[in-house]
Design an enzyme around this catalytic site. Structure first.
Site, PDB file in Angstrom:
ATOM      1  N   LYS A  65       1.234  -1.406  -0.061  1.00  0.00           N
ATOM      2  CA  LYS A  65       0.105  -0.030   0.194  1.00  0.00           C
ATOM      3  C   LYS A  65       0.766   0.929  -0.311  1.00  0.00           C
ATOM      4  CE  LYS A  65      -4.531   0.736   0.309  1.00  0.00           C
ATOM      5  NZ  LYS A  65      -5.004   0.407  -0.825  1.00  0.00           N
ATOM      6  N   ASP A 104      -7.286   4.696  -4.762  1.00  0.00           N
ATOM      7  CA  ASP A 104      -7.488   4.027  -3.477  1.00  0.00           C
ATOM      8  C   ASP A 104      -8.176   5.381  -3.763  1.00  0.00           C
ATOM      9  OD1 ASP A 104      -7.200   2.352  -1.375  1.00  0.00           O
ATOM     10  OD2 ASP A 104      -7.484   4.410   0.149  1.00  0.00           O
TER      11      ASP A 104
END
Length: 448
Positions: free
Chosen positions: A128, A168
Site C-alpha cells: 500500500k 484508492d
C-alpha cells in the site's frame, strides 16, 4: 481476548514496536483473534516465525515530495510505499492521497491487503502507499505536478514484476494517468506497472465498477448461502459517494434493492424514494461537488449535517463505503435498533471492534472488508493479466470473472470457518482462508 500464547507474544511485540499506530494495531488484533484456532492446528507456523514475519513489512519506503503550486510556491508532502508481503506474488495495493495518511494508516491498509489479495486466488502480494497530499481544491496542473514529483521517487521501487500500485481514496483516473505517464517517461518502458489505467492505455473494462459491484456480488452470495435471501425488495443504506459507493448503489439497484442514502465528509442525504444515481454521478464525478447539492436538486430528499447520522436510517442492509472506523458501537446499535440484518463492508476497516461485537452479538450477517471489497484488487489483477497478454477482455468477460471470484471468496471463507470450528463466521473464515495460503507459501520459501 487473545488466549493462544504464541499469538499473545507476537501481538505484545507489535504493541511495543508500533504502539503509536492505532489503526495498524486494530487491524492486527482483529486478524490475530481469528487466527488462534488456525495457529493451534498448525504448530509449524510458530516454528517458522510466520506471525512475526507477517506483521513486519518487508520494506518501508518513506520519501519527500516537493512540488510547485500555481502561485509558484514550493509545497512539501510526505510519500509512502509499504511493501508488506510478497510470498504469493508481486506487491499489489492502492495509493491514497489524503491528509489523514501517515505510516500507521498505510501499514494497516497494507496488512489487510495481504489477506485480501490472497482471498482473490490471484498471485498478488500485499502492499500500500500514498501521501498526505489533498487533491481537493487543487487545479489539474497542481495535481499533475504533485503526481509527477511523487512518481519520480516511487518509480525506483515499483515494476510489473515487483510492485504494482493502483488507485484508492482521491486517486482516480486523473491521478493514475499522471502517475503512469511520469513512470513511462522516466523508465522509458510501456508496461502494466499501474492498474486502474484509462481504457486507451491498458486499462480494463469493469475496473471502475469493480469494488462496488464486487461488494454486491459478495453480499448477494452470502445472503443466498446463509439466509436463502437476496437484495430483492430490500432497503439499503450506503455511506460515501465516491467510486465504491456509486457503483455499489448501481449494482444493488440492479439486483432489486432500494438504496436510500449517500454521504460525504460533511453530511448525508436521505431519499425515501431511492437515490437517483445519475444526479449523484453528476455531482461527484461530473464536477466534484458536495452531496448536499442532491437535496437541492431532488424534491423530497433531505440533507443532514454530520456523516455518522446515515447509520440511524432504517434499513435491511448496510454497506459502509466511505472510510475506516466510520461505524462505532453507538452507530452499530442504531443499525440494529432500526432493523438492519446485514452489514458488508465496501470501505477498508469501516467498523470499529466494538461495532463488530454488536453485529456478532445480534446475529447480523457480517462481511468483513478484506473479503467483501476485494473486487477492486481482483479486477486490478485481471488488468495485470490483460497487460501481460497484450489484449483486452470485454466488460461481460471481466464482470463474469469478478462475480465468480466474489462467490468463491464466500465459499472459501465459509469452508475455512467450518474447518476451524466456527461455522458460518465470515470474518474468521476470511482471515483464516487468506492467511493459510500466505503462511504455507512463507514456510515453503524458507526464512526471508
Amino acid at each position: 481476548m487473545l488466549t493462544d500464547e504464541y499469538v499473545k507474544r507476537v501481538y505484545a511485540q507489535v504493541e511495543k514496536r508500533d504502539g503509536d499506530q492505532p489503526e495498524f494495531l486494530q487491524a492486527v488484533r482483529e486478524v490475530f483473534e481469528s487466527l488462534e484456532p488456525v495457529v493451534e492446528k498448525h504448530p509449524e507456523y510458530e516454528k517458522a516465525g510466520v506471525l512475526e514475519r507477517l506483521v513486519e513489512p518487508e520494506r518501508v519506503v518513506k520519501f519527500r515530495v516537493a512540488w510547485t503550486d500555481d502561485e509558484g510556491k514550493v509545497q512539501v508532502n510526505r510519500g509512502y510505499r509499504i511493501q508488506f508481503n510478497s510470498a504469493i506474488g508481486p506487491y499489489k495495493g492502492g495509493l491514497r492521497f489524503h491528509p489523514s495518511v501517515n505510516e500507521g494508516v498505510i501499514k494497516f491498509l497494507g496488512f489487510e491487503q495481504i489477506l485480501k489479495n490472497s482471498l482473490t486466488s490471484l498471485p498478488m502480494g500485499g502492499g500500500k502507499g500514498g501521501s498526505d497530499f489533498d487533491p481537493k481544491g487543487k487545479s489539474d496542473a497542481e495535481v499533475m505536478r504533485f503526481c509527477q514529483a511523487f512518481m519520480t521517487e516511487l518509480c525506483r521501487h515499483i515494476g510489473q514484476f515487483t510492485d504494482v500500485p493502483a488507485g484508492d481514496i482521491n486517486v482516480g483516473a486523473r491521478e493514475i494517468g499522471y502517475l503512469f505517464g511520469q513512470y513511462k517517461r522516466i523508465r522509458d518502458e510501456y508496461s502494466g506497472v499501474i492498474t486502474g489505467k484509462g481504457l486507451e492505455f491498458g486499462g480494463s473494462l469493469a475496473r471502475t465498477e469493480a469494488t462496488g459491484y464486487g461488494l454486491c456480488y459478495y453480499t448477494q452470495e452470502a445472503l443466498r448461502v446463509l439466509k436463502n435471501d437476496s437484495f430483492e425488495g430490500k432497503t439499503v443504506v450506503i455511506s460515501g459517494s465516491g467510486n465504491v459507493a456509486i457503483f455499489a448503489t448501481e449494482k444493488a439497484q440492479a439486483l432489486g434493492a432500494k438504496v436510500v442514502t449517500a454521504s460525504d465528509s460533511n453530511g448525508y442525504v436521505y431519499d425515501p424514494d431511492g437515490i437517483k444515481l445519475d444526479i449523484v454521478k453528476d455531482i461527484k464525478l461530473g464536477h466534484r461537488g458536495r452531496i448536499k447539492e442532491y437535496a437541492e436538486r431532488v424534491p423530497g430528499a433531505e440533507y443532514h449535517e454530520g456523516c455518522k447520522g446515515v447509520w440511524t436510517v432504517p434499513c435491511d442492509i448496510a454497506l459502509p463505503c466511505a472510510t475506516q472506523n466510520e461505524i462505532d458501537e453507538e452507530s452499530a446499535k442504531a443499525l440494529v435498533a432500526n432493523g438492519c440484518k446485514v452489514v458488508c463492508e465496501g470501505a477498508n476497516m469501516p467498523s470499529t471492534p466494538e461495532a463488530i461485537a454488536v453485529y456478532q452479538d445480534n446475529g447480523l450477517l457480517y462481511g468483513p472488508a478484506k473479503a467483501a471489497n476485494a473486487g477492486g484488487v481482483a479486477v486490478s489483477g485481471l488488468e495485470m493479466s490483460q497487460n501481460s497478454y497484450r489484449l483486452s477482455w470485454t466488460f461481460e468477460e471481466v464482470d463474469n470473472k469478478l462475480k465468480s471470484i466474489m462467490e468463491n471468496i464466500v465459499a472459501n471463507s465459509l469452508a475455512a470457518a467450518k474447518e476451524y470450528g466456527h461455522e458460518g463466521d465470515l470474518m474468521l473464515g476470511a482471515n483464516a482462508a487468506g492467511f493459510v495460503k500466505v503462511a504455507n507459501a512463507m514456510v515453503a520459501q524458507g526464512v526471508l
